[in-house]
Design a protein around this motif. Sequence first.
Motif, PDB file in Angstrom:
ATOM      1  N   ASP A 148       0.863  -1.178   0.000  1.00  0.00           N
ATOM      2  CA  ASP A 148       0.000   0.000   0.000  1.00  0.00           C
ATOM      3  C   ASP A 148       0.898   1.226   0.000  1.00  0.00           C
ATOM      4  OD1 ASP A 148      -2.047   1.813   0.235  1.00  0.00           O
ATOM      5  OD2 ASP A 148      -2.324   1.484   2.380  1.00  0.00           O
ATOM      6  N   PHE A 149       1.424   1.559  -1.173  1.00  0.00           N
ATOM      7  CA  PHE A 149       2.449   2.597  -1.289  1.00  0.00           C
ATOM      8  C   PHE A 149       1.939   3.996  -0.976  1.00  0.00           C
ATOM      9  CE2 PHE A 149       4.025  -0.680  -4.357  1.00  0.00           C
ATOM     10  CZ  PHE A 149       5.079  -1.102  -3.577  1.00  0.00           C
ATOM     11  N   ASN A 150       0.674   4.267  -1.262  1.00  0.00           N
ATOM     12  CA  ASN A 150       0.162   5.613  -1.010  1.00  0.00           C
ATOM     13  C   ASN A 150      -0.486   5.750   0.365  1.00  0.00           C
ATOM     14  OD1 ASN A 150      -2.199   4.236  -1.468  1.00  0.00           O
ATOM     15  ND2 ASN A 150      -2.918   5.568  -3.121  1.00  0.00           N
ATOM     16  N   ASP A 195      -3.323   4.634   1.666  1.00  0.00           N
ATOM     17  CA  ASP A 195      -4.759   4.875   1.774  1.00  0.00           C
ATOM     18  C   ASP A 195      -5.511   3.728   2.442  1.00  0.00           C
ATOM     19  OD1 ASP A 195      -4.652   2.962  -0.220  1.00  0.00           O
ATOM     20  OD2 ASP A 195      -5.894   4.079  -1.647  1.00  0.00           O
ATOM     21  N   GLY A 196      -4.796   2.694   2.886  1.00  0.00           N
ATOM     22  CA  GLY A 196      -5.431   1.579   3.565  1.00  0.00           C
ATOM     23  C   GLY A 196      -5.895   0.472   2.639  1.00  0.00           C
ATOM     24  N   LYS A 197      -5.720   0.646   1.331  1.00  0.00           N
ATOM     25  CA  LYS A 197      -6.115  -0.355   0.347  1.00  0.00           C
ATOM     26  C   LYS A 197      -4.974  -0.548  -0.649  1.00  0.00           C
ATOM     27  CE  LYS A 197      -9.875   2.136  -0.199  1.00  0.00           C
ATOM     28  NZ  LYS A 197     -10.981   2.762  -0.842  1.00  0.00           N
ATOM     29  N   THR A 198      -4.866  -1.755  -1.165  1.00  0.00           N
ATOM     30  CA  THR A 198      -3.905  -2.036  -2.215  1.00  0.00           C
ATOM     31  C   THR A 198      -4.669  -2.073  -3.528  1.00  0.00           C
ATOM     32  OG1 THR A 198      -2.617  -3.373  -0.679  1.00  0.00           O
ATOM     33  CG2 THR A 198      -2.109  -3.617  -2.996  1.00  0.00           C
ATOM     34  N   ASP A 199      -4.456  -1.055  -4.374  1.00  0.00           N
ATOM     35  CA  ASP A 199      -5.194  -1.010  -5.637  1.00  0.00           C
ATOM     36  C   ASP A 199      -4.449  -1.768  -6.731  1.00  0.00           C
ATOM     37  OD1 ASP A 199      -3.159   0.657  -6.561  1.00  0.00           O
ATOM     38  OD2 ASP A 199      -4.310   2.489  -6.247  1.00  0.00           O
ATOM     39  N   LEU A 200      -5.026  -1.809  -7.897  1.00  0.00           N
ATOM     40  CA  LEU A 200      -4.477  -2.577  -9.014  1.00  0.00           C
ATOM     41  C   LEU A 200      -3.078  -2.095  -9.395  1.00  0.00           C
ATOM     42  CD1 LEU A 200      -4.979  -4.808 -11.046  1.00  0.00           C
ATOM     43  CD2 LEU A 200      -6.030  -3.116 -12.547  1.00  0.00           C
TER      44      LEU A 200
END
Length: 52
Positions: free
Chosen positions: A13-15, A17-22
């Motif tokens: 989760d590099f940014n 935000d609490g979620k790992t996006d695509l």
Amino acid sequence: MADPNGLFGGLFDFNGDGKTDLGEEFLAFKMFEEVTKDDDEEDEDDGGFFRR
């Protein structure tokens, strides 16, 4: 329901935000791909001195 942190529990989760996006999952895949890549290129760089 899928885990919002993905397979690695938020490790990628590099940014933050609490979620790992695509996009983050893709970067994680490319990192693993680079780390596990065969070392044939290194064998060519040593001039054949350290052949197995």
